[in-house]
Design an enzyme around this catalytic site. Structure first.
Site, short mmCIF file in Angstrom:
data_model
loop_
_atom_site.label_atom_id
_atom_site.label_comp_id
_atom_site.label_asym_id
_atom_site.label_seq_id
_atom_site.Cartn_x
_atom_site.Cartn_y
_atom_site.Cartn_z
N ASP A 12 0.85 -1.20 0.00
CA ASP A 12 0.00 0.00 0.00
C ASP A 12 0.88 1.25 0.00
OD1 ASP A 12 -2.27 1.53 0.09
OD2 ASP A 12 -2.69 1.16 2.21
N ASN A 60 -10.65 -2.89 -5.83
CA ASN A 60 -9.86 -1.96 -6.65
C ASN A 60 -10.51 -1.67 -8.00
OD1 ASN A 60 -6.61 -3.13 -5.43
ND2 ASN A 60 -7.81 -1.36 -4.78
C1 FPP Z 1 -1.80 0.15 -3.47
O1 FPP Z 1 -1.34 1.49 -3.49
C2 FPP Z 1 -1.29 -0.58 -4.62
C3 FPP Z 1 -2.02 -1.17 -5.64
C4 FPP Z 1 -3.48 -1.15 -5.70
C5 FPP Z 1 -1.35 -1.84 -6.76
C6 FPP Z 1 -0.22 -2.73 -6.28
C7 FPP Z 1 0.60 -3.15 -7.39
C8 FPP Z 1 1.93 -3.18 -7.40
C9 FPP Z 1 2.78 -2.74 -6.28
C10 FPP Z 1 2.65 -3.78 -8.52
C11 FPP Z 1 3.06 -5.19 -8.20
C12 FPP Z 1 3.49 -5.88 -9.43
C13 FPP Z 1 3.87 -7.16 -9.51
C14 FPP Z 1 4.22 -7.71 -10.84
C15 FPP Z 1 3.94 -8.06 -8.35
P1 FPP Z 1 -2.44 2.63 -3.54
O2 FPP Z 1 -2.65 2.99 -4.97
O3 FPP Z 1 -3.68 2.19 -2.82
O4 FPP Z 1 -1.71 3.76 -2.76
P2 FPP Z 1 -2.41 4.96 -1.96
O5 FPP Z 1 -3.17 4.32 -0.82
O6 FPP Z 1 -1.24 5.77 -1.49
O7 FPP Z 1 -3.29 5.70 -2.93
#
Ligand code: FPP
Length: 226
Positions: A12, A60
């Site tokens: 996150d 999501n």
């Molecule tokens: C949460 O951060 C993250 C996600 C919804 C996407 C996670 C994906 C990756 C880290 C890529 C992984 C890739 C592989 C190939 C394993 P957020 O967008 O919720 O962050 P925020 O809470 O700060 O808005």
């Protein structure tokens, strides 16, 4: 203290990481994917048996279409570089979650990665993509009923999860300071240790695996005993 066999991570903070740098959110996800690759390698090299990464939740899909498209595109492209990076690591990749809503291009890459790593005997990397704990529970119940189960005990239910060969997590950690599970591994989390780390996901690197192992080793797990 038992060994940390199964580590499960809620990645996150990609969006906040990007915002702090006045970058588009997609750049945060890109940096998050790089961090994920480093963490996977470190976990494998430290002898962790199972690593589950929460990549995309059933909730999501509520995000703007442009962000969803960029995340799905990133998964597809990152698979190649992830596979390259972990090439010699003997890692087995499995998918956790629903398949029916994923883009076919991603599914075919995912299936190829699963197929290519099927016989690997080192760490199992479980990628949770379109995964939700509530959704998994519903699917377990449906599968159990469809199989003719009459008396559905908790262990019966557990035998119908997406990947029944994978043991329940020992330690579930979340990055970025948020303190909730957001439906992650609901059925399997009964006795998991929980850890919250303030560091935003794109800032994670291999040193976090050492920190996590050290923190886990300090926990006194009694499983209801004394
Ligand atoms: C949460 O951060 C993250 C996600 C919804 C996407 C996670 C994906 C990756 C880290 C890529 C992984 C890739 C592989 C190939 C394993 P957020 O967008 O919720 O962050 P925020 O809470 O700060 O808005």
């Amino acid at each position: 203290m038992g060994k940390l066999m199964h580590l499960a991570l809620i990645m996150d903070g990609n969006g906040r990481w990007a915002k702090l740098r006045s970058l588009p959110r997609s750049e945060g996800h890109k940096a998050g994917a790089k961090a994920a690759a480093d963490v996977v390698l470190a976990a494998s090299r430290r002898g962790i048996g199972y690593l589950t990464l929460f990549c995309f939740s059933t909730e999501n899909w509520k995000r703007p279409k442009a962000e969803i498209d960029s995340i799905m595109g990133l998964f597809s492209s990152e698979f190649e570089s992830l596979l390259e990076k972990i090439g010699s690591e003997d890692i087995r990749i499995v998918h956790l979650g629903r398949r029916d809503r994923l883009p076919s291009s991603l599914l075919s890459r995912l299936d190829k990665a699963v197929e290519r790593t099927r016989e690997n005997k080192g760490m199992t990397l479980q990628l949770a993509i379109d995964y939700g704990g509530e959704d998994e529970i519903e699917r377990c119940v449906r599968r159990a009923i469809a199989s003719g189960e009459k008396d559905i005990s908790f262990s019966t239910l557990l035998s119908y999860v997406d990947n029944p060969d994978i043991p329940s997590p020992d330690y579930i950690c979340r990055s970025s300071g948020e303190r909730r599970l957001s439906g992650f591994l609901l059925l399997q989390a009964s006795y998991a240790e929980i850890g919250f780390y303030d560091r935003l996901w794109p800032d994670w690197d291999e040193s976090m695996i050492d920190t996590i192992i050290e923190d886990f080793n300090k926990r006194d797990r009694r499983f209801g005993g004394i």
